[in-house]
Structure formats: C-alpha cells, structure tokens
Enzyme design. Structure first.
Site, PDB file in Angstrom:
ATOM      1  N   GLU A 174      -6.992 -37.205  35.888  1.00  0.00           N
ATOM      2  CA  GLU A 174      -6.125 -36.042  35.862  1.00  0.00           C
ATOM      3  C   GLU A 174      -5.950 -35.641  34.399  1.00  0.00           C
ATOM      4  O   GLU A 174      -5.589 -36.480  33.569  1.00  0.00           O
ATOM      5  CB  GLU A 174      -4.757 -36.404  36.471  1.00  0.00           C
ATOM      6  N   ARG A 221      -5.799 -52.374  39.275  1.00  0.00           N
ATOM      7  CA  ARG A 221      -5.817 -51.696  37.985  1.00  0.00           C
ATOM      8  C   ARG A 221      -5.672 -52.717  36.867  1.00  0.00           C
ATOM      9  O   ARG A 221      -5.199 -53.830  37.064  1.00  0.00           O
ATOM     10  CB  ARG A 221      -4.746 -50.623  37.915  1.00  0.00           C
ATOM     11  N   LYS A 261       0.099 -43.009  31.451  1.00  0.00           N
ATOM     12  CA  LYS A 261       0.067 -41.815  30.618  1.00  0.00           C
ATOM     13  C   LYS A 261       1.460 -41.264  30.367  1.00  0.00           C
ATOM     14  O   LYS A 261       1.747 -40.753  29.290  1.00  0.00           O
ATOM     15  CB  LYS A 261      -0.824 -40.750  31.267  1.00  0.00           C
TER      16      LYS A 261
HETATM   17  P1  ATP Z   1      -1.665 -43.215  34.683  1.00  0.00           P
HETATM   18  O1  ATP Z   1      -0.782 -44.119  35.486  1.00  0.00           O
HETATM   19  O2  ATP Z   1      -1.956 -43.754  33.325  1.00  0.00           O
HETATM   20  O3  ATP Z   1      -1.211 -41.801  34.677  1.00  0.00           O
HETATM   21  P2  ATP Z   1      -3.536 -42.447  36.661  1.00  0.00           P
HETATM   22  O4  ATP Z   1      -4.086 -43.359  37.670  1.00  0.00           O
HETATM   23  O5  ATP Z   1      -2.535 -41.472  37.126  1.00  0.00           O
HETATM   24  O6  ATP Z   1      -3.042 -43.303  35.432  1.00  0.00           O
HETATM   25  P3  ATP Z   1      -5.808 -40.774  36.471  1.00  0.00           P
HETATM   26  O7  ATP Z   1      -6.175 -39.805  35.428  1.00  0.00           O
HETATM   27  O8  ATP Z   1      -5.429 -40.260  37.809  1.00  0.00           O
HETATM   28  O9  ATP Z   1      -4.641 -41.663  35.891  1.00  0.00           O
HETATM   29  O10 ATP Z   1      -6.928 -41.884  36.593  1.00  0.00           O
HETATM   30  C1  ATP Z   1      -8.299 -41.602  36.694  1.00  0.00           C
HETATM   31  C2  ATP Z   1      -8.984 -42.793  37.287  1.00  0.00           C
HETATM   32  O11 ATP Z   1      -8.793 -43.931  36.475  1.00  0.00           O
HETATM   33  C3  ATP Z   1      -8.426 -43.117  38.654  1.00  0.00           C
HETATM   34  O12 ATP Z   1      -9.507 -43.429  39.513  1.00  0.00           O
HETATM   35  C4  ATP Z   1      -7.557 -44.297  38.399  1.00  0.00           C
HETATM   36  O13 ATP Z   1      -7.501 -45.113  39.517  1.00  0.00           O
HETATM   37  C5  ATP Z   1      -8.256 -44.980  37.230  1.00  0.00           C
HETATM   38  N1  ATP Z   1      -7.285 -45.724  36.442  1.00  0.00           N
HETATM   39  C6  ATP Z   1      -6.175 -45.265  35.847  1.00  0.00           C
HETATM   40  N2  ATP Z   1      -5.487 -46.255  35.254  1.00  0.00           N
HETATM   41  C7  ATP Z   1      -6.192 -47.385  35.471  1.00  0.00           C
HETATM   42  C8  ATP Z   1      -6.007 -48.755  35.123  1.00  0.00           C
HETATM   43  N3  ATP Z   1      -4.942 -49.166  34.419  1.00  0.00           N
HETATM   44  N4  ATP Z   1      -6.946 -49.632  35.516  1.00  0.00           N
HETATM   45  C9  ATP Z   1      -8.008 -49.230  36.222  1.00  0.00           C
HETATM   46  N5  ATP Z   1      -8.247 -47.970  36.587  1.00  0.00           N
HETATM   47  C10 ATP Z   1      -7.348 -47.046  36.230  1.00  0.00           C
HETATM   48 MG    MG Z   2      -3.296 -40.096  38.831  1.00  0.00          MG
END
Ligand code: ATP
Ligand code: MG
Length: 573
Positions: A39, A266, A276
C-alpha cells in the site's frame, strides 16, 4: 538478479511445497505467478523485504512471474512519493517486475462491474444504516450478529442505490455495499462484510472519477484473479479472511485455476518497530530525520546506513517462512551484515577522536608510502599505499596515561605497532593548561617497517593511525539501536507510548575525525571497514569530497556468533 550473487532461495519451505503440489496436480498448468502488493502509504521496511524476497524468489525459482501491485484503494493516505520510493527499493533489493506494474485502482471499473453481478445474483446489498450500527450488529465470535433491516432489499432497489452511490448522489457514510453471506457465521469476516464505502475523496491516480472505494477484502482477491495470480501470499493476520477471499471467487464463479491465498508469519525484529503507522509518527514528530534516517528499519534507511542488498536477501532467506509469529533478535540481522562486509569491505584507517603523535627521531619533512592490504579476507582485493610521516594522529582511546591491567595499547614508556608501518614507543606526554593530554612524543624503530623487527620482539598492541599532513577531515555518525527495549510496542500495554522507549543515544556524531586520503573518493554503495571501529558507508545525502560524511552500519563485534555458539553448547545466554 541485478548482481552476481547466485540465486539461492535457500531452504525449502511450506509455501514452496504448496507450489510443488500445485504443479504436480496441474492446478495452474506450469504457471507460477505471485505479486508483491504494497500500500503506497509509507516507505518499505525490512518486513516488506521478507515478503519481496519470498514473492520474487518463488517466481524466480519456478521460472514464473511476480507483479508489483500497488494496493491503492485508500485515497486519503496515499502519495506519489511513496509509489516512487517503493519502486526504487524493490529494484535496489535486486528484483524486477518487468512491464507488470499494476494498481488496484486500475481495476475500479472491473470491480464495480463484478459488484453489480453479485447484486444481481442476490449476493450483495446496499445497507443504509450508519457505520456504527453495522459494526454493532456484527456481534461477537460467541454470539450471532444481527441481520440488517436492509438485508432483503429487492435486487432492483439494490442496483438503483448502488448506481446512485457511484454517481455521487449520497454523502459519505450514508450507505455501504455489503456481501450477503451469513450473520451467524463463527467467522466475523463472513458476517456480511462491507465491499464499498462512500468517500468523496480525491484519489492519486483516478482523481475524482470515483466517490465509492472498495475495501481491501473485496479488492484484493479480485485483483489477484484479474492478474492471473496463482499464489497470493500474505501475512497471518489475513488467515481468517481466507474464507471470504474464497467466497468472493466462488460467488463470482471464477474457474478452477483461481488464485489461492497462503499466509505466513510477518517479520518482527527486536529494538525497532515494523509498522508504517508508527514509522510515520517517528518521521512526522521529528524523532528521526526522515524515512531514510539510517536508524530507521526502512530499506532506504538501511541503504543509507550501509546495508547491502545481498546481506538483506541472505538474511531473509536464512530466516525462511513459518506459520508462527515471533520476534527475531536484531543481532541476527546485524550478523548477516557483518558477514557480508567482512568478506567484501575494503579496510581503511580512520581516527575518530584524534590525538597527535610526534615521532621525534623520524626525519622532518620526510614522507614515505607504506603498503596496506585492502582486505585480508580477499587476496584479490590487492593493496594501496598510505602516506606515513613524522606527525600522525592516533585515536585518543588508544592511549592511557595510567593503563589498567588489560590495556595493551599505548602508554608512557610502552611500545606498540602502528598498523602497516613501524613500532613506536611513547617517550613523553604533553598536556594543555587544563591538564588534558594534548600530544604525545614517541620514537620509532626504523628496523620495524612493515610491522616486525629483526630481533623478533613482540608487542601486544597494534594501532591504526593517519598522517596529519595527509589527513582528510571527516564527519562520522555512529548509530545505536533506535529503542532501549526489545519490544517497544508490547510495552505500550503498560500504558504510555512506544516513543517513550526511544534510545536518546541512538546517534553519536564525531565531527573531528581524520581519515586516510583515499576516503575523499569514497563511493556510495561501498561500505568500508574502518579498522577497529566497524563498517561505515559514505552518507548518500551529505557526503562530498570536501566534507566526507560516513555512517556506521554496524560495529565489528559479533554478539550473535557468540549467542549461537552458546546455544550450541547448551548454555544460557
Ligand atoms: P504495515 O503494518 O507496516 O503498514 P502492511 O502489511 O500494512 O504493513 P503493506 O504495504 O500492505 O503493509 O504490505 C505489503 C506486503 O508486505 C503485504 O503482502 C504484507 O503482508 C507484507 N508485509 C508487510 N509487513 C510485513 C512484515 N513485517 N513481514 C512480512 N511481510 C510483511
Ligand atoms: Mg496493508
């Protein structure tokens, strides 16, 4: 891959086992197609790297493809700056998506058509209650939810309302589109989940074309389907969304090679935060200098700090994927960084806190070049010439007037080796008016050039040094962990905010450092070992040949190797 590191996705894992099974069963023919779906509401962090290495790595291993798909369904928080930084970071990590740069917003039209189909089939309805009412009626896992009074609205009326929602006739929050599934399901995600909300907001890509925006659950699986994704890999929080992912595809009568969602744990790391939302707060509230502050766990911060993409990839492959959440020790990441740099980093001499040394029996005005090996771990790295003269700097911490027992470096009357040069003996300590050591007087043994003497006498200390006349004034930034506790987010449960646990000494700046001349030409992308100080990279923002600035990537000491050894020996940490 964009560099010479061999592709080695390392150990087998349960996701690759699933891919193997699908290939055996011919579920998707020979196709393997993954996607990385960020995102664009922040910069990528090391957690994302785990997902990137997994998704692109699987595509590589199986000769398949991996798409870059921006999950840009949320108009308010998304910015072009983030879109650009994400591309830069994925490329830097060594992966490429070819022509396949997609956006969930590319599919707003298709998603709308698919929603109309679900409404026509009686599988979705417009609910005209408030968001609060909808969420109250969802109930709890142990008690059934309450059906909306609008649940049995006739299809024609639903179609009419939905079209008017899209046309902008209603204010935000007045209606939602919901899937018509089961308000008594033990899985709350199946209790008539919301598919669309009205939001009169400008979208970074679609402008004012839409005033209804799809939810993640509705947009994500259908985007996967539209792109022909085979394995849609996401993190564990989505495990209980999987029945909904499947329900939508089933309701839309997707063919049997429809995408399949697979969840993994994760990455969580100690002494930092990987969310984020929290990272954005650190940036906005000025706790760090920006998303690329070298203390941040973002890929841009790590790049600036001197992490190599190879070290990050190796780390991600080493940790593998599992189904259980845990917090990894950040020392493990540092260990991989050290391993990588130990093999590749050119060795140089830099004095952080200079103390002048005059070698009284060395001829005035004489300069000689001594040969210095660039990397003892890599004979192919060759050597360089370093100027030596009568006046040099050593590090203040390498001298003690009154040395404690195990201090083997310079002290009055004591002999030490100057790396690559001569043995010197301290003959006199000169102090300033305040009683501080201002300068040392030494003598050298002309027979000891290169670090040994004809009589074979031994010295215990070897010091790095820089010739004063040739020294380059340098700034060095030494970083420590961002937080003082391993789990700043967990600690919030005791009350307070994760920022309470920020490490006040996470940055120490040395402005009066002296470097050997070659460092004026340091290149970003090269990390150096400053002898006895650690691994340092030229700062990609502030470095200039006139004012070289270096960031410490990591110290030399490897606590992780020790921990591993202790674990092997079965002793406690
Ligand atoms: P955040 O909690 O930091 O906002 P998010 O999951 O909302 O993380 P996205 O931009 O939606 O962030 O993530 C893109 C991809 O990266 C998704 O497939 C998500 O599952 C993966 N991802 C995000 N954070 C992690 C993590 N800590 N470990 C493994 N994969 C991750
Ligand atoms: Mg997300």
């Amino acid at each position: 891959m964009s560099d010479s590191t061999p592709t080695d996705s390392g150990s087998r894992d349960f996701i690759r086992d699933i891919v193997d099974e699908d290939l055996e069963r011919n579920t998707y023919g020979s196709r393997v197609h993954t996607r990385f779906p960020p995102e664009p509401n922040g910069y990528l962090h090391i957690g994302h790297a785990k997902s990137i290495v997994l998704n692109f790595g699987i595509a590589e291993d199986y000769g398949g493809q991996c798409n870059l798909r921006y999950d840009d369904t949320n108009p308010e928080k998304e910015e072009l700056e983030y879109v650009d930084s994400i591309k830069e970071d994925v490329h830097w990590l060594g992966y490429d998506w070819g022509e396949r740069e997609y956006y969930a917003s590319d599919y707003f039209g298709r998603l709308y058509e698919l929603a109309l189909k679900l409404i026509s089939d009686g599988k979705a309805y417009v609910d005209s209650q408030s968001a609060e009412q909808v969420s109250e009626q969802r109930g709890a896992p142990t008690e059934a939810g309450v059906e909306s009074p609008y649940r049995d609205r006739p299809v024609e009326e639903n179609l009419d309302f939905f079209e008017r929602m899209r046309a902008g006739e209603f204010p935000d929050g007045s209606h939602v589109l919901r899937a018509r599934i089961d308000m008594a399901s033990p899985n709350l995600n199946l209790r008539d989940p919301i598919m669309y909300r009205i939001r009169h907001a400008h979208h970074q890509r679609t402008g004012d074309e839409w005033c209804i925006y799809p939810t993640y659950d509705w947009a994500h699986g259908q985007s996967d389907w539209i792109e022909g994704i085979t394995h849609s890999i996401c993190t564990l929080e989505f495990e209980n969304h999987r029945p909904l992912y499947d329900w939508f595809l089933e309701a839309l009568e997707a063919p049997s090679d429809r995408p399949r969602q697979i969840e993994f744990a994760r990455l969580n790391l100690s002494y930092t935060v990987l969310s984020k939302r929290r990272l954005l707060r650190l940036v906005n509230e000025g706790y760090v200098s920006g998303w690329d502050d070298p203390r941040m766990p973002t890929l841009s911060g790590m790049r600036r700090r001197g992490y190599s993409p190879a070290a990050i990839r190796t780390f991600c492959r080493h940790i593998g994927v599992s189904k259980t959440n845990s917090v990894l020790d950040i020392a493990l990441l540092e260990h991989f960084l050290r391993e990588e740099h130990n093999r590749t980093a050119p060795r140089v001499m830099v004095v952080l806190k200079p103390l002048k040394v005059v070698i009284e029996n060395y001829p005035e005005g004489q300069v000689e070049d001594v040969e210095a090996e660039n990397n003892p771990e890599d004979p192919g790295a060759g050597s360089r010439m370093v100027p030596f003269s009568r006046e040099i700097y050593i590090d203040r911490e390498d001298f003690r007037e009154d040395p404690p027992k195990k201090f083997f470096r310079l002290a009055p009357g004591r002999e030490v080796r100057l790396k690559h040069a001569y043995y010197i003996t301290c003959s006199e300590v000169i102090k300033d008016d305040a009683g501080e050591v201002a300068e040392l007087r030494c003598t050298y043994d002309p027979e000891s050039r290169g670090g040994s003497t004809p009589d074979g006498r031994k010295v215990k200390g070897t010091l790095h040094w820089v010739s004063t006349a040739h020294a380059v004034d340098t700034e060095v930034r030494v970083y420590d962990r961002l937080f003082t506790v391993p789990n700043p987010v967990e600690r919030e449960k005791e009350g307070g905010d994760f920022t309470n646990f920020l490490n006040p000494s996470s940055l120490e700046t040395y402005t009066d450092c002296k470097a050997e001349p070659a460092l004026r030409e340091a290149q970003t992308g090269t990390t150096y070992q400053f002898l006895r100080h650690g691994y340092f990279a030229p700062d990609n923002e502030d470095f200039t040949p006139e004012h070289p600035v270096f960031n410490r990537a990591v110290s030399l000491r490897d606590s992780w190797a020790k921990i591993e050894k202790q674990m092997q020996q079965g002793t406690d940490r």
